[in-house]
Design an enzyme around this catalytic site. Sequence first.
Site, PDB file in Angstrom:
ATOM      1  NE  ARG A 258      -4.364  -0.936  -0.085  1.00 30.89           N
ATOM      2  CZ  ARG A 258      -4.601  -1.865  -0.988  1.00 30.89           C
ATOM      3  NH1 ARG A 258      -3.632  -2.235  -1.801  1.00 30.89           N
ATOM      4  NH2 ARG A 258      -5.785  -2.445  -1.073  1.00 30.89           N
ATOM      5  CD  GLU A 287      -2.334   3.299  -6.105  1.00 32.00           C
ATOM      6  OE1 GLU A 287      -3.333   2.731  -6.596  1.00 32.00           O
ATOM      7  OE2 GLU A 287      -1.500   2.694  -5.428  1.00 32.00           O
ATOM      8  CG  HIS A 306      -2.434  -0.904  -7.211  1.00 28.17           C
ATOM      9  ND1 HIS A 306      -2.888  -0.007  -6.285  1.00 28.17           N
ATOM     10  CD2 HIS A 306      -2.528  -2.121  -6.613  1.00 28.17           C
ATOM     11  CE1 HIS A 306      -3.249  -0.634  -5.179  1.00 28.17           C
ATOM     12  NE2 HIS A 306      -3.032  -1.924  -5.356  1.00 28.17           N
TER      13      HIS A 306
END
Length: 352
Positions: A258, A287, A306
């Site tokens: 994370r 993000e 990701h």
Amino acid sequence: MTKVLAAGDRFVDPQLFVTALTERAAGHELTFSTLTTGWPVEPFGPVGGVREASGTEQQVLEALGEAEVLATQMAPVTAEVIGKSPNLRFVGVARGGPVNVDLPAATEAGVVVSYAPARNAAAAAEFAIGLILAALRRISDSDAELKSGNWRGDYYAYENAGVELEGSTVGLVGYGAIGRIVARVLRAFGAHVLVADPFAGRDEADRDGVRLVELDDLLRASSVVSLHARLTPETEHLIDAGKLALLPEGAVLVNSARGGLLDYAPLPGLLRSGRLGGLALDVYDVEPPPADWPLFDAPNVITTPHLAGATRRTADRAAAIVADDVALFLDGERPRHVANPEVLERVEGLRP
């Protein structure tokens, strides 16, 4: 007849929920409505008081109608959605935690919320190993150079040569399902594995052949550090400037867990000075990161969007875990993965 909303997206398609629920709850008559939100083509974000959600509250309310069961991955299950859905009894979230659900609101309303732990553990662990190898051996850099017409023979020079995992000390910050798989693979490579996790037991570590240490000791001793902790208020910026200063000269840092675990501000300077030898990231504090993000211009950085959990088996497994818990609930049994177990005592007809 049980009405179900399968609220999927472009990764966990609604039909995966429909198929899994039809198979696993075969003894129940189910009727389905579906909703497809825009993730991952559209980034997730905060919606109506929950984080990491895709779609709008209005979309969910319109699709939910009188449904008793909601199976989803990213749809926002906010206090408003719960408050306006009196028939809703069960929400199954196909993720490692129900971060897109207002858990206090669900608990107050008597709605059972389940989740799908370890659904992407194998995928995320494999990806983390890939990032470690790419950073240690300049795989992505040399690929980009060769495609641009540069044969980087100097990468074979002694001072530029890569580092082997065999005999290296690798520190894992977090030792859940993903961290344990990463450790197993690293040990197969011949690496010495250190683990920092306040919830890991020494007996477990001894059994797995890893050494349980304090975080500061791990950082001082590891030539590679890979983050695998959960993001909580206590772990926000767990690796900050002070912790980064403990790393050995030229160490490699990997974050595929994370973005919030890591303070990104000191990293460009550490990379340019050579104090940090390499950085591999799959997650970010924002993000997607902005085009002028300082780390895009820093040396020895690997970035991916990701993708650690992005395998088809992850999607299939996530839908199946949710469907298993829905089937148990409809059978009057306790689901296995409940985020608010105190609600179960208030569910009529549920066997202890």
